[in-house]
Every structure is written in C-alpha cells, then in structure tokens.
Design a protein around this motif. Structure first.
Motif, mmCIF file in Angstrom:
data_model
loop_
_atom_site.group_PDB
_atom_site.id
_atom_site.type_symbol
_atom_site.label_atom_id
_atom_site.label_comp_id
_atom_site.label_asym_id
_atom_site.label_seq_id
_atom_site.Cartn_x
_atom_site.Cartn_y
_atom_site.Cartn_z
ATOM 1 N N ASN A 28 61.175 12.957 57.253
ATOM 2 C CA ASN A 28 60.105 13.063 58.298
ATOM 3 C C ASN A 28 60.375 14.739 59.110
ATOM 4 O O ASN A 28 59.430 14.819 59.714
ATOM 5 C CB ASN A 28 60.090 12.237 59.431
ATOM 6 N N HIS A 29 61.221 15.479 58.441
ATOM 7 C CA HIS A 29 61.425 16.438 59.218
ATOM 8 C C HIS A 29 61.660 17.742 57.913
ATOM 9 O O HIS A 29 62.149 17.584 57.698
ATOM 10 C CB HIS A 29 62.269 16.658 59.583
ATOM 11 N N ALA A 66 65.976 21.020 62.599
ATOM 12 C CA ALA A 66 64.772 20.120 62.141
ATOM 13 C C ALA A 66 63.817 19.517 62.682
ATOM 14 O O ALA A 66 63.757 19.656 64.203
ATOM 15 C CB ALA A 66 65.912 19.423 61.573
ATOM 16 N N TRP A 67 62.612 20.601 62.633
ATOM 17 C CA TRP A 67 61.531 19.865 63.036
ATOM 18 C C TRP A 67 60.231 18.660 62.042
ATOM 19 O O TRP A 67 60.578 18.791 60.564
ATOM 20 C CB TRP A 67 60.609 21.531 63.239
ATOM 21 N N PRO A 68 60.043 17.467 63.567
ATOM 22 C CA PRO A 68 58.851 16.796 62.268
ATOM 23 C C PRO A 68 58.441 17.316 61.662
ATOM 24 O O PRO A 68 57.331 18.073 62.293
ATOM 25 C CB PRO A 68 58.441 15.397 63.071
ATOM 26 N N ARG A 97 54.996 16.455 60.823
ATOM 27 C CA ARG A 97 53.967 15.780 60.920
ATOM 28 C C ARG A 97 53.012 16.967 61.821
ATOM 29 O O ARG A 97 52.128 17.177 62.935
ATOM 30 C CB ARG A 97 53.503 14.423 61.083
ATOM 31 N N HIS A 98 54.533 17.086 63.485
ATOM 32 C CA HIS A 98 54.371 17.937 64.244
ATOM 33 C C HIS A 98 53.474 19.231 63.996
ATOM 34 O O HIS A 98 52.813 19.964 64.475
ATOM 35 C CB HIS A 98 55.507 17.612 65.412
ATOM 36 N N THR A 103 50.021 14.294 56.567
ATOM 37 C CA THR A 103 51.528 14.548 55.790
ATOM 38 C C THR A 103 51.858 13.122 56.156
ATOM 39 O O THR A 103 51.365 12.110 56.513
ATOM 40 C CB THR A 103 52.294 14.738 57.357
ATOM 41 N N LEU A 104 52.615 12.176 54.988
ATOM 42 C CA LEU A 104 52.770 11.072 54.832
ATOM 43 C C LEU A 104 54.389 11.596 54.704
ATOM 44 O O LEU A 104 55.015 12.121 53.658
ATOM 45 C CB LEU A 104 52.325 10.665 53.002
ATOM 46 N N LEU A 105 55.182 9.994 55.117
ATOM 47 C CA LEU A 105 56.520 9.956 54.654
ATOM 48 C C LEU A 105 56.722 9.340 53.196
ATOM 49 O O LEU A 105 56.669 8.429 53.491
ATOM 50 C CB LEU A 105 57.128 9.679 55.924
ATOM 51 N N LEU A 123 70.742 16.771 56.722
ATOM 52 C CA LEU A 123 71.397 16.344 57.715
ATOM 53 C C LEU A 123 72.429 15.878 58.027
ATOM 54 O O LEU A 123 73.961 15.610 58.329
ATOM 55 C CB LEU A 123 70.202 15.543 58.882
#
Lengths: 423, 423
Positions: free
Chosen positions: B36-37, B58-60, B62-63, B73-75, B127
């Motif tokens: 997600n990031h 690390a940044w999401p 979708r944000h 955005t899709l995980l 991570l």
C-alpha cells in the motif's frame, strides 16, 4: 561483592520508576524484560490507528540506563521463580539469584476462557498488536475497494470494537474519524464515509469508571462521530465473519478486543493466591504473602484501597507502587522501621474521543471537550521519555491538525491481500 | 467512456513518475501495487540500521493521488498478463483490461541459485526486510550479552555483509558505528567496541561502479570505521553459523545479503526475452518486443546505453524512464510522430560511509568526505515526498548528530530470544 542484588522483572511504568528511584543506593540491579523496549501504552491505540509510529512511543530499555553502572539490562523471559533458593529462571536457561525480587510483569488481554477468539479479535497490548490492528483496518478498506459483492463490502466496512473502556472508546473514535475525514477522497469504488464503527459493551454505559455525566458526554461525542453504541450487549461468539452478541449478529470483518485483562503468571511462579484476573493478592507493603523479599507491583498486583475499591490498572498507579517499593527497599537497607502501608493517590482519569474531544475526571473537577483534549495532549507529551519523542509526537499531532493526514498508514508484515490470512 | 485505460503495475520511482506526468491527459489510470506504500529505497538501509523509522520513508500510494480523480489505486499482486486480450490478472481473481500497460515492478535480491541462503542471509528490498535485519542485528548484541561461551559470543558479535555495492557499504558503515559509538555504554558483559563487521566482495574493489579513486577513498574510510574488507573472496556457503568464502570460514551469526538482484517476473508474464537477471530486453522506446502497447521501465527493464553499458538500476534511471514513457503515451494520444529513442542521462552516483563521509561521482567532478555527505543528505531530503517526511528525517538526523542516539532501535515482530528462530 557484598552489595545486595535486586532483580526487577518488567520494564513497564512500575519497573522503571523503581529502578529510577534506587539510583545511588549502592545496590546491584538487574532489569529483565521480554522486550528490548519500554512501551508508552497510553498512546498505543494511536499506533493502531495510523497516527503515531512505533518508534515514537517506545524506547530501548538499556539505553535509558546507559549511565547507570549499577543497572544491568537483560532481554529474557521468566519461566519460573524458586523462592526457596531465591532464584529466577529465564527461558534461555540462564538463572538470576536475588536478594530482593520485584515482579512488574504487567497484564495482557483476556478472552474469558475463549482464547480461540484471539486470531479474529486481536487485543492491544504490544507494538506488534498495534501494527496487526493497523494492518487489518487498512486492509479492510483496500479489500472493500476491490470487492464486487455488496454484502461482503459492507462487512469489510464494518469495524467492531468489543469493550467501551478508555482503549475501546479511543480506538472507535479514531477509526470513525479515519473513515469519515482522512480516507474518503482516496477511494474510487467505495464511500468510506459509510463505514460502520460498532462499539459493543456488556456494561450499562461507556467508560464505566468515569462519572456518569462524563460517560454521557462521551456517548454523545461518539455518536456524533458516527460510532454505533451497542450498550448492554454481551458478546457470545467472534468469527472471521463477525460478532454474535446477545442482541443479534454484527456482520464485521474486523474485530478488535478491548474487553478483558489477565495478569501475567506471577502468582503461579510464586505459588501464592491470586484474584480472578490472576493478580497476586499482595500485603499492604506490596510483598507477596509469606515472601517478604518478593514485591509485586502494577497490573500484576491486586491492591485494595481503604474505600474497598481496587487500585486501577493504569500507569500512575504502577509508578506510585514502584516508587513505594523503592522506599521500602531503601528503608530496609538503612535499617529503618517499616514504612506505613502503600496508599494510592488517584490523580484523575482521562480518555479521548476522536481528535478534538476528551474527558478528564479529577474527582471534584470534571472537564470535557477541547479543553480536556488539550490538557490530555500536553500531559501525555510531558510523560513521554526524552526530548526526541516529545518533539516527534508533538510534530505528528501538529501535522494531523494542519493537514488532516495521518502519518503512519503503512501495511507491513507478511499478511497480504490473500483471504486466508485470518484462518 | 471512450477514454483510454492505462494500467501501471508498481508504485516505485518509475511508476509514480509516469502517473505524475500523465496528469491532465484525460486518461483513465489504474495503479496497482502489492504494497500500500511507495518506498524510498535509497534510505532503506537506515531503517535496517536503527536510524530511521518505517513511516519516515514510506507513503500510502493512494494518498499521493487523492486529488487525481483520473487515478484509481489498487492493492493487488499481478499473476499474469494476457497480451492477446490485453488483460492483467491479479491474485485476488480480479482482472484489468488495458489499452496501455506499463510494468514497473522492480527487482528483488537474488542468491544466484542458492535461495536456501535467504533464511540466514536476508536481503534488503522491503520495509519488512529492513525490520528483519534491524531485529537480527539488535538481537545479536542482546544474545551476546547473556552468552557464556566466548566462541559463540564472538560469532554473535560478528556481522557479515555480502556485496560491497552502495547498499553493502552503507550497511557495513552504520553497523560499525552503531557498535563502536552508540552501544558501548549500554552493555555490562560485552565490549561492543570489539564487534567485527566483515564486508565480503567477490569483485576486485568496493563500489565497483564508482571511479577508482573514490573506491579507494571508500575502502580507507570503511577501514577507519573498523570494517574488515574481504575483497576478491567468493561466498561458497551461508549457514546459521557463518559464511564460507573462497578464503576460509567467517564465524558469524548475522549475515546480510547485498550482492545480487533479480528482476520481477515481467518477462515471464509477457513471454518475451530476458537478460540473465530476468530483465525484459526492451525496444529503444521501452516497449516490450512485439508488444507496442506494453512498456517496461525501471529495474524490470534491460536498457543498453550508446556506450554499451547498461542503464543502472537506480532511482533516477527509473524516473527518467517513467517520464519518457509518459511522453510516448501523450505523443501517441495526440497523433504525433514517434519520439527519439530513450536516452539515459547519468546525474551522478552517491554512496555514504557511516554518518560523516560520502562519495559522489558526477563524472568530471568527484567529491568525497563531509562535503559529499552534506550534499548527499540535502539531496535525499529534497527527494523525499512531502513536508512531513522531510522534516521528520531531518529531525532524526539532527537528533543523532546532537545526541549520538539512534531513534529506531526497536526489536519487533514475533522473533524472541529463542535460538530456534533461524531454523
């Protein structure tokens, strides 16, 4: 060496206070913990809800005592205590002989005999618990975004928290705000504003340890944030599909357990009587019955106040007990007469509801709303350890205040989008 | 809707640059990532070595695109591509039809056919890898503190890094500093200053992609930090006990793998030719051979420069390729003639050695020492995403500079002091 050896098990609030207060006493102190870090548990729910990072509320214990040559820190797990020879056994096979032993081993969440619920309804006591809950909450939104079946999507967008004590209320408030304020613009297929956050409480009201007027305010504030209150409902079953309560079934793919507490097995190690939650029923000087060289403090100890009410399982109580035991040890060392019995001074109860309201019960003075929230925030920053953490937490909160964006929204660990991860 | 659908797999440097540059083009974009990031990999070694926290780099995803209504955005994890019907299959069972597909799925570490080494010699790409290495390094010191056998203690205090590229050099430098500067005062039974950090490299020198004079400087700086250089030694075997090289056995309980890279299986999904590292041998416009609607960028693509040298697997190269593909897509959309072939512009190579020295190779200009370190630091803060992260990383570095204390020294995840955790 003729110096006395004090072995302290547990680097929580009680254990650290004790070690701090024994500074300069000429004792040899060994501090043992299963973790390498002290955890600031009052803010753990903020790690679980993407507000803070793990390193902002945890500190390596051995670093805290790098200047204390009298303190040796060991990473280890206690498996037994032999009170006859005064020796603690660790899982690694190592043993520690003690002159004085202090057990400050805390508590964990309890499922009232239904430990099989833990995989679907994790509790919140450790950093790993917090990142597990964070991952589950974030993954539920991700899965809902790609789910075609509306019933499954609704279950994915329903979060159930069991237990409306401070932790349950705090989790419910932040998850509701996350769904309604932080996430809506980021998803294309789902409306996160339609998320259900359900708070289930078997007792007659939320925050039962607070005054009724504050409890009523908290109920109102939670309802305004969109939290559904299911008060007076008992949980009958938790599954991967949802929660069965005495009033019906809540279809919910994410469950968080904030209901029960079970003390660490200190009473079993010592073979002394315990209360229902497993806490050692200590003497008035916090020693274990019949073991004058063994003290028990914090969530592991059952202490009854003069009023007949038990000392609550909160950080200030553990700190007061740690400080008291340090005084007893120093008095004995100096050959002074026994201290008067331990007496708990309640400084107040605090709980937050979302990121702008809180309640504080100082006894005669009762505060609520944003004033309470600011006092709560400043108090918690004050109680953190060290400049770095205070600065980092203040910055994280300020950033959320300015930008509305949570900074710790990472899904980590091995769990992925597979659906079998909860089996 | 008649709008074209661009499916981008991978939210690394290449994928994000592409999506950023397609803003306002009137395309429908779907960005798929297993995580997600977005991860700022150039600083991942600092998470592994307790300097930074996970949420600082690390940044999401979708944000990042919450304001871009054209981006979904899709995980999800890709399991196959059907180029005949132009469809991507995800592990969840979902499919995505595309008009244009961009594969930016990166690479992972490779063991040259010895994947059985991974449990004892983890690599550093995610991570989770970073927190695994951090945990192993910190646990090794903890175990050494309680270990009675001197031979085992020495093996616990020996850290072997395989591969002297930038990641290996950076890990070795920080671990050496951690042992010699940060930890000594905190242990009572061991002298962490006697820690051995061994850097094993099969090639003829450290940092082989840098100019020889910089490589020589790096060797000298590493040696001054106490790192043992084993240059020209090939790894024959990795076990829980240590590393067998062509020159002998290094008794070492902690091994980190920084030697090989293997591209993601994009070539298999597309059924097109790959180089030895599994990278798709792309056309000069970065399309896959015979598939003009499928682009491959970043570490998944094998691109040869005019000089005959391959484009390196670094962030700036991935970004340039993402930007180029965006231009190609926009030109096609506008019906313009084909662009000239992709051309890589090398902006320079950077590597740090510990926390006060670095080398920078700009081609004609070569920098080393603390000036290089400052340029490196400022450049990396500049390339982070967002004010919050820049501020947080700068604060973490400043704090270390002022206090000498690393802020992210947490042992997390399920591993404990048990010795069976590596079996």
């Amino acid at each position: 060496m003729s110096e006395q050896h004090v072995v302290v098990i547990g680097g929580g609030f009680g254990g650290l206070q004790l070690v701090n207060d024994l500074k300069g006493a000429g004792l040899r102190i060994t501090l043992v913990d299963r973790r390498n870090h002290h955890l600031f548990q009052p803010l753990l729910y903020q790690v679980a809800t993407t507000i803070l990072s793990t390193s902002e509320i945890a500190w390596p214990i051995r670093h805290l005592y790098s200047d204390r040559q009298d303190v040796t820190t060991l990473l280890g797990e206690v498996v037994g205590v032999d009170t006859a020879v005064k020796e603690v056994s660790l899982r690694s096979g190592m043993t520690q002989r003690y002159d004085t032993l202090v057990l400050a081993t805390g508590a964990t969440h309890a499922y009232f005999g239904r430990d099989d619920w833990e995989p679907v309804a994790p509790g919140l006591k450790t950093l790993e618990d917090a990142t597990t809950i964070r991952r589950r909450v974030l993954l539920a939104f991700e899965r809902a975004e790609t789910e075609a079946d509306p019933a499954v999507r609704d279950a994915l967008l329903t979060f159930t928290i069991v237990g409306a004590g401070p932790t349950g209320v705090e989790l419910a408030g932040i998850i509701a705000e996350l769904a309604s304020k932080t996430l809506p613009r980021e998803f294309r297929n789902i409306d996160t504003g339609k998320t259900r956050v359900v708070l289930v409480e078997a007792g007659p009201r939320v925050l039962p340890t607070f005054a009724e007027e504050l409890s009523a305010y908290a109920s109102k504030a939670l309802t305004e944030l969109g939290v559904e209150l299911h008060i007076g409902e008992r949980v009958m079953e938790c599954t991967a599909e949802g929660v069965e309560t005495s009033e019906g079934f809540i279809s919910s793919r994410t469950i968080v357990w904030a209901a029960g507490v079970q003390a660490s097995p200190a009473a079993k190690w010592l073979d002394v009587p315990a209360d229902r939650a497993g806490r050692v029923i200590v003497e008035t000087d916090l020693t274990a019955p019949g073991l004058p060289d063994v003290f028990v403090v914090g969530d592991t100890a059952s202490v009854i106040q003069e009023s007949g009410a038990p000392v609550p399982g909160i950080a200030p109580a553990a700190k007061q007990q740690g400080a008291y035991v340090a005084k007893v040890i120093l008095a004995r060392l100096a050959g002074k007469p026994a201290l008067p019995p331990f007496r708990y001074r309640h400084q107040g109860s605090l709980a937050t509801i979302g990121q702008s309201a809180a309640i504080i019960d100082f006894g005669r003075i009762k505060l609520k709303g944003w004033i309470a929230w600011w006092i709560w925030g400043i108090a918690h920053i004050y109680f953190l350890i060290g400049t770095r953490s205070r600065f980092a937490v203040a910055w994280s909160w300020l950033w959320i205040y300015l930008s509305g964006q949570h900074s710790a929204r990472l899904i980590t660990q091995k769990e992925t989008m597979r659906d079998d991860d909860r089996k």
